[in-house]
Design a protein around this motif. Sequence first.
Motif, PDB file in Angstrom:
ATOM      1  N   MET A   1       0.829  -1.186   0.000  1.00 51.38           N
ATOM      2  CA  MET A   1       0.000   0.000   0.000  1.00 51.38           C
ATOM      3  C   MET A   1       0.872   1.248   0.000  1.00 51.38           C
ATOM      4  N   VAL A   2       0.342   2.328  -0.440  1.00 59.99           N
ATOM      5  CA  VAL A   2       1.033   3.614  -0.429  1.00 59.99           C
ATOM      6  C   VAL A   2       0.987   4.171   0.991  1.00 59.99           C
ATOM      7  N   ASP A   3       2.115   4.772   1.421  1.00 55.05           N
ATOM      8  CA  ASP A   3       2.226   5.261   2.794  1.00 55.05           C
ATOM      9  C   ASP A   3       2.489   6.760   2.818  1.00 55.05           C
ATOM     10  N   GLY A   4       1.681   7.536   2.119  1.00 52.24           N
ATOM     11  CA  GLY A   4       1.828   8.990   2.135  1.00 52.24           C
ATOM     12  C   GLY A   4       2.619   9.518   0.954  1.00 52.24           C
ATOM     13  N   VAL A   5       2.770  10.820   0.912  1.00 53.02           N
ATOM     14  CA  VAL A   5       3.487  11.505  -0.161  1.00 53.02           C
ATOM     15  C   VAL A   5       4.914  11.790   0.303  1.00 53.02           C
ATOM     16  N   ALA A   6       5.904  11.374  -0.490  1.00 55.84           N
ATOM     17  CA  ALA A   6       7.313  11.617  -0.156  1.00 55.84           C
ATOM     18  C   ALA A   6       7.729  13.016  -0.577  1.00 55.84           C
ATOM     19  N   ALA A   7       7.286  13.456  -1.754  1.00 51.31           N
ATOM     20  CA  ALA A   7       7.671  14.767  -2.272  1.00 51.31           C
ATOM     21  C   ALA A   7       6.779  15.125  -3.447  1.00 51.31           C
ATOM     22  N   VAL A   8       6.676  16.410  -3.741  1.00 51.06           N
ATOM     23  CA  VAL A   8       6.027  16.895  -4.952  1.00 51.06           C
ATOM     24  C   VAL A   8       7.088  17.636  -5.742  1.00 51.06           C
ATOM     25  N   TRP A   9       7.309  17.226  -6.983  1.00 48.34           N
ATOM     26  CA  TRP A   9       8.304  17.865  -7.849  1.00 48.34           C
ATOM     27  C   TRP A   9       7.605  18.887  -8.728  1.00 48.34           C
ATOM     28  N   VAL A  10       8.191  20.053  -8.838  1.00 47.69           N
ATOM     29  CA  VAL A  10       7.644  21.129  -9.658  1.00 47.69           C
ATOM     30  C   VAL A  10       8.697  21.513 -10.693  1.00 47.69           C
ATOM     31  N   PRO A  11       8.392  21.392 -11.991  1.00 52.19           N
ATOM     32  CA  PRO A  11       9.387  21.755 -12.995  1.00 52.19           C
ATOM     33  C   PRO A  11       9.589  23.261 -13.040  1.00 52.19           C
ATOM     34  N   VAL A  12      10.841  23.680 -13.205  1.00 52.44           N
ATOM     35  CA  VAL A  12      11.159  25.103 -13.296  1.00 52.44           C
ATOM     36  C   VAL A  12      12.139  25.331 -14.439  1.00 52.44           C
TER      37      VAL A  12
END
Length: 118
Positions: A1-12
């Motif tokens: 199962m998924v255990d939360g969000v590790a990171a959100v990547w935003v392109p720049v």
Amino acid sequence: MVDGVAAVWVPVSDMRRAVGFYRDVLGLDVTETDADWSEVDANGLKLGLNAREQVQQGSGGGAVVSFQPDSSIDDEVQRLTRAGVSFTGGISDHEWGRIAPFRDSEGNDLQLYTPPQG
């Protein structure tokens, strides 16, 4: 199962400008920065500013949500594959961890991520 969000990547396309925006305009703490990757602490959620070689407006892309599995990345890829998820690439190993990219039901880029071992 998924255990939360590790990171959100935003392109720049301009790292200095992006770091300034997140730090100076939004008032968030920048915890790491270099020309290709910077990290912002958004109240415990890691935002990764990810430099792209070429970013063209309207060319797609966008944030990438990285999920940290509660078991091994290999086990979670197998579980999701059995559930009908199509991965857009295999598991790849990097000095900063392992990833397995896939898309959600709407075509948004997601990935499984585990930090480096040891």
